[in-house]
Structure formats: C-alpha cells, structure tokens
Motif scaffolding. Structure first.
Motif, PDB file in Angstrom:
ATOM      1  N   PHE A  17      -3.323   7.414   5.464  1.00 34.88           N
ATOM      2  CA  PHE A  17      -3.260   6.025   5.926  1.00 34.88           C
ATOM      3  C   PHE A  17      -3.397   5.085   4.724  1.00 34.88           C
ATOM      4  N   PRO A  18      -2.494   4.128   4.576  1.00 40.81           N
ATOM      5  CA  PRO A  18      -2.564   3.225   3.418  1.00 40.81           C
ATOM      6  C   PRO A  18      -3.739   2.253   3.519  1.00 40.81           C
ATOM      7  N   ILE A  19      -4.332   1.944   2.363  1.00 37.47           N
ATOM      8  CA  ILE A  19      -5.381   0.929   2.253  1.00 37.47           C
ATOM      9  C   ILE A  19      -4.739  -0.308   1.639  1.00 37.47           C
ATOM     10  N   LYS A  20      -4.730  -1.395   2.368  1.00 35.34           N
ATOM     11  CA  LYS A  20      -4.052  -2.611   1.899  1.00 35.34           C
ATOM     12  C   LYS A  20      -5.077  -3.699   1.598  1.00 35.34           C
ATOM     13  N   LYS A  21      -4.813  -4.475   0.544  1.00 39.06           N
ATOM     14  CA  LYS A  21      -5.703  -5.571   0.161  1.00 39.06           C
ATOM     15  C   LYS A  21      -4.878  -6.767  -0.307  1.00 39.06           C
ATOM     16  N   GLY A  22      -5.509  -7.924  -0.265  1.00 40.73           N
ATOM     17  CA  GLY A  22      -4.871  -9.136  -0.781  1.00 40.73           C
ATOM     18  C   GLY A  22      -3.944  -9.800   0.214  1.00 40.73           C
ATOM     19  N   TRP A  23      -3.501 -10.999  -0.157  1.00 39.83           N
ATOM     20  CA  TRP A  23      -2.623 -11.782   0.716  1.00 39.83           C
ATOM     21  C   TRP A  23      -1.286 -11.100   0.946  1.00 39.83           C
ATOM     22  N   LEU A  24      -0.820 -10.376  -0.046  1.00 43.03           N
ATOM     23  CA  LEU A  24       0.478  -9.715   0.062  1.00 43.03           C
ATOM     24  C   LEU A  24       0.388  -8.345   0.717  1.00 43.03           C
ATOM     25  N   HIS A  27      -5.052   5.356  -0.454  1.00 45.51           N
ATOM     26  CA  HIS A  27      -4.765   6.022   0.815  1.00 45.51           C
ATOM     27  C   HIS A  27      -6.005   6.762   1.317  1.00 45.51           C
ATOM     28  N   VAL A  28      -6.198   6.721   2.635  1.00 45.69           N
ATOM     29  CA  VAL A  28      -7.213   7.549   3.285  1.00 45.69           C
ATOM     30  C   VAL A  28      -6.533   8.854   3.676  1.00 45.69           C
ATOM     31  N   LYS A  29      -6.953   9.941   3.054  1.00 47.67           N
ATOM     32  CA  LYS A  29      -6.314  11.243   3.285  1.00 47.67           C
ATOM     33  C   LYS A  29      -6.997  11.934   4.470  1.00 47.67           C
ATOM     34  N   ALA A  30      -6.627  11.460   5.685  1.00 57.01           N
ATOM     35  CA  ALA A  30      -7.264  11.964   6.905  1.00 57.01           C
ATOM     36  C   ALA A  30      -6.948  13.429   7.141  1.00 57.01           C
TER      37      ALA A  30
END
Length: 321
Positions: free
Chosen positions: A15-22, A28-31
C-alpha cells in the motif's frame, strides 16, 4: 492425490504511503510480501499470526477484493490476477468470504431474506418463489428458521448475525470460503457453535476454507494444515499435528508457548519475545524476525530465508538451511 483448488505464487500487496499537497508516494506498507501456498479441495488451511501481520489482506487479495501488487493466484489453473472483469465475474460466485464483524458486515436497511438473496440476484441463479425457497433452506441449514427472513439484522444476536453471514456466503454455491476471523467477535460459548457449523457445512457441501484467526486452539480444532505469518510472510507451514507437536520456527515456538494449558500442573516454559513487531513500512533487512529472535545469527541480519520443505514441513529459517 489431493487436487489443488488455489495456488498462490509470490503474492504481494504493498500500500502506498502518500504525503504532501501533491500526494507524492514516499514509501510503501508491505502488508503481504511474497507469499506462496496451495489450498487443496476440501481442506481447511488455518492462517495465524499477530495483528497486522497481513492475514486478512492475504485473504482479500486472494479473492481479488484487493488488487495485488505482484504475483499470481491460480484458481483451478486460471490466473485471477489481471483477469478482465467480464471473465472474473462468473468466478466470483465460487469464491466467497465470511467477515470478522457480524455487526458491520450486514446491511441494516435490508431484511435478512434480501441480504441472503442478493448474491442469487447478482449472479442470476434463481428468481421468484424459487429464490424465496432457497433463502428459507439456507436459513435452516445454518440453524435459523425460515420466518427469520422477514426480520432485520439488528434484531439478532452476534452469533445469529454470523450465521446469516455464513448463509449469504453459501447462497452462490461457492467452492472456497475465506473465513476472516469469523468467531473473534463472539462469546466463547457461541464460538464453538459457529466452528461446529462450519465443519458440518464443509462436509455437507464439500467446501474448502482459508480460516484466518488469532486463537490457536480454534485453529487446531478446525484446520487440516496451519500456516504461520509474520510481517507479511509465511514463516512456517505444516500439518496441524506436526506444527503443534514440533514447531520449528522460533516465532512459532513463542506463539505455542503462549497457549494456556487446561492442566494446572503443566508448567511449560513461556517464551517472551523482546521488542515490538517492526513496521511493515520499514521491515528489517534479512529475516524480518531477527530483531526479536534469541537464535539470531549473522546471516539472519543480511539474507532473507526462503520457505523450504523439510519432510512435508515448510519453514523459512536459517537454522534449518
């Protein structure tokens, strides 16, 4: 010879980890991080491990409820990953799930009859009086009565709600049911009833189960084989008697030592793991378990162990390399 129903090869879900306005991806969370296993027709494969190890994600990715990042899921020889929706849709009726929470998994706006009939309508299995008769039959199969079809979910107890969820899963005549911790939200007295019901249904309809749970005693009771997960990987997989009698992986040994014994004179040694489970967003190099392992060697810190067979007992540990 056992016939494989599902073959999972190097399955991953990050699952991607996203940050910031963009919304930039910063990690990534490697579930689920490279699982391979086989489910045989008519068996129950138990999947155990600590919270957050990826058990539920594995079950949902296997059913294509969550799109995998990488890998293959072969259902009777057909790869479900990347399959067109038009081709996947007819197969969905054969692959069902029983959810953990019997309160959140049932639509409060629908009657019980409408909840159970919904899969039949979606897959166009039956209509009219035939559909009503089928709903009544399913309710009786799971230990309820036909007149319950006109009631709403809030009128039932937790155990009864889970029976309704099982009836819904059976409505499309499935071959595989992923039972995602189906008894963890129930009282102990009700748990045994649901477990016995699942076993009776398996014998009656020839079902195959992937049974996800925390409770090792429940898993031992219902499973034929058991897989142990840690931080997105399977670290041990074996026949249930073999696994419970002679656990090989240090993590499995720690789990088994935590199971309470009914014999007050049984003074077994408790293995207490040090530290916390590492974050799946930043797993350790090498073996994911090495920061908490008392048997850690130099190779464990740099090389990830591969799941390999040892007399029918699969284990991912450098101690048995």
């Amino acid at each position: 010879m056992k016939q494989p129903l599902i073959e999972v090869r190097n399955l991953k879900k990050h699952f991607p980890i996203k940050k910031g306005w963009l919304g930039r991806t910063v990690g990534h969370v490697k579930a689920v991080d490279g699982i391979s296993l086989t489910l045989y027709k008519g068996e129950t494969l138990g999947l155990v491990g600590e919270s957050g190890c990826g058990k539920s994600t594995t079950g949902r990715t296997l059913l294509q409820l969550i799109e995998p990042t990488e890998g293959e899921v072969l259902y009777e020889g057909r790869n479900l990953v990347g399959m067109k929706p038009s081709k996947l849709r007819p197969l969905r009726k054969e692959l069902q799930i029983v959810f953990q929470d019997p309160y959140a998994s049932l639509d409060p706006r629908l009657t019980v009859g409408e909840i159970i009939a919904e899969p039949m309508e979606i897959h166009r299995l039956c209509t009219g009086r035939e559909k009503e008769k089928r709903v009544e039959e399913l309710l009786e199969v799971v230990g309820l009565s036909g007149y319950h079809a006109k009631r709403y979910a809030h009128e039932f107890s937790g155990g009864q709600r889970q029976r309704i969820g099982i009836a819904r899963a059976l409505a499309s005549n499935p071959k595989l049911i992923v039972a995602d911790e189906p008894v963890s939200a129930l009282d102990v007295s009700i748990q045994s009833q649901i477990i016995n019901l699942l076993q009776d249904l398996q014998e009656q309809f020839g079902l195959t189960y992937l049974f996800i749970a925390h409770d090792l005693s429940v898993v031992k009771h219902i499973s034929d084989r058991v897989g142990v997960m840690y931080l997105g990987n399977i670290v041990e997989l074996a026949d249930k008697n073999c696994l419970f009698d002679t656990p090989l992986h240090p993590y499995t040994q720690a789990l088994m030592s935590a199971v309470p014994s009914p014999d007050p004179l049984d003074k077994k040694e408790r293995i207490v793991l040090k530290g916390d489970v590492p974050s799946p967003a930043n797993p350790p190099a090498g073996c994911a378990f090495h920061p908490r392992c008392a048997s850690c060697m130099d190779i464990c810190r740099t090389e990830r162990p591969v799941l390999q067979e040892r007399d029918g007992h699969y284990i991912a540990c450098h101690l048995y390399g």
